[in-house]
Design an enzyme around this catalytic site. Structure first.
Site, PDB file in Angstrom:
ATOM      1  N   GLU A  34      48.235  63.660  -2.136  1.00 52.44           N
ATOM      2  CA  GLU A  34      48.037  62.376  -2.812  1.00 52.44           C
ATOM      3  C   GLU A  34      48.664  62.340  -4.211  1.00 52.44           C
ATOM      4  O   GLU A  34      48.478  63.262  -5.011  1.00 52.44           O
ATOM      5  CB  GLU A  34      46.531  62.081  -2.938  1.00 52.44           C
ATOM      6  CG  GLU A  34      46.248  60.693  -3.511  1.00 52.44           C
ATOM      7  CD  GLU A  34      44.781  60.310  -3.478  1.00 52.44           C
ATOM      8  OE1 GLU A  34      43.922  61.214  -3.470  1.00 52.44           O
ATOM      9  OE2 GLU A  34      44.498  59.097  -3.498  1.00 52.44           O
TER      10      GLU A  34
ATOM     11  N   GLU B 120      39.202  53.100  -0.428  1.00 54.68           N
ATOM     12  CA  GLU B 120      38.615  54.128  -1.282  1.00 54.68           C
ATOM     13  C   GLU B 120      38.391  53.468  -2.633  1.00 54.68           C
ATOM     14  O   GLU B 120      39.233  53.525  -3.529  1.00 54.68           O
ATOM     15  CB  GLU B 120      39.540  55.357  -1.412  1.00 54.68           C
ATOM     16  CG  GLU B 120      38.785  56.534  -2.023  1.00 54.68           C
ATOM     17  CD  GLU B 120      39.647  57.510  -2.763  1.00 54.68           C
ATOM     18  OE1 GLU B 120      39.392  58.716  -2.687  1.00 54.68           O
ATOM     19  OE2 GLU B 120      40.591  57.058  -3.472  1.00 54.68           O
TER      20      GLU B 120
END
Ligand code: LER
Ligand code: MN
Length: 268
Positions: free
Chosen positions: A152, A246
């Protein structure tokens, strides 16, 4: 593209986890809203009952898309780039445990904060050398189990390295494994990227996972991030994997989960 939502048994108030509490209850709730999948954020997979999760997913026709691993860094201080060999080995083992857990669900494993930071090492070179060594060990397990790891890009205020899409994609390409992909997050992109459209187009060859949160990290639709544009470009580059919510649980977890779903669903 399938819609997923971040769930965890426990998370701090400001953590970007939407549904909290009993995992089985959250999975049922996500399925009832319409989500295709859940993203399980867990500290140590040994603490989770695989069969219980499998059963409820089967019963409610919902998948586990991804495993979030950040609490291994936040709570246990594990780091894949640590100069402390004991800590680095424990971090590798934790990711390998996550890979074995993920295998049951055909899910991906997120490499986010558990990669560590340059400031915790001697230099960028030291960080990179250790991280590459660790990832190679994790990837050997991932390749064997056919589980994909996703690295990420995380904004500068949370991570001092691998913050933007260009550099994180370059790192992924350098490792050159079919089982390592780039993971992007609209909250971080809103801080780091000059153009969402160009940035996404430039990383399409390695793109593997997407997190959605608005500019203020509330549910999509609450801030000023242009999700319509991002989803259009994701379609244009033929991204067909997961979009995982998220985001923070405000004003309240059920409302955040429902509003995020409704807002993104109509853009797909
Ligand atoms: C994790 O996916 C993330 O986006 C980071 O901000 C850590 O919370
Ligand atoms: Mn994220």
């Amino acid at each position: 593209m399938k819609l997923s939502i971040a769930i965890a048994e426990n998370a701090s108030e400001m953590a970007p986890i939407v549904l909290r509490g009993d995992l089985v209850d959250s999975i049922k709730k996500a399925a009832q809203i319409g989500y295709d999948a859940v993203e399980l954020h867990i500290r140590d997979p040994k603490e989770v009952d695989v069969n219980e999760i499998k059963d409820v997913c089967e019963q409610y026709n919902i998948e586990v898309s991804t495993i979030g691993t950040g609490s291994g860094y936040g709570m246990d201080k594990l780091s894949l780039s640590s100069p402390d060999e004991g800590i680095r080995q424990k971090a590798i083992q934790r990711i390998i445990d996550h890979i074995h857990f993920a295998k049951h669900f055909n899910a991906g494993v997120i490499i986010g904060l558990i990669r560590g930071q340059v400031k915790e090492t001697e230099s960028y070179q030291a960080f990179e050398t250790k991280l590459i060594m660790s990832l190679k060990e994790c990837l050997a397990a991932a390749e064997k189990e056919n589980v994909v790891l996703v690295l990420e890009a995380i904004n500068r205020f949370e991570s001092d390295v691998l913050c933007d899409l260009e550099r994180t994609a370059a790192f992924v390409r350098k490792i050159n494994s079919s089982h390592l992909k780039l993971h992007i997050d609209t909250f971080h992109m809103n801080i780091e990227e000059r153009s969402m459209v160009n940035s996404i187009k430039n990383v399409k060859d390695v793109l593997g996972h997407v997190h959605l949160a608005d500019s203020n990290r509330w549910y999509p639709g609450h801030g000023h991030y242009n999700f319509k544009e991002t989803i259009e470009v994701l379609k244009e580059v033929s991204y067909s994997n997961i979009l995982a919510m998220e985001c923070m649980m405000f004003p309240e977890q059920n409302e955040a989960a429902e509003k995020a779903y409704a807002y993104i669903k109509k853009l797909l």
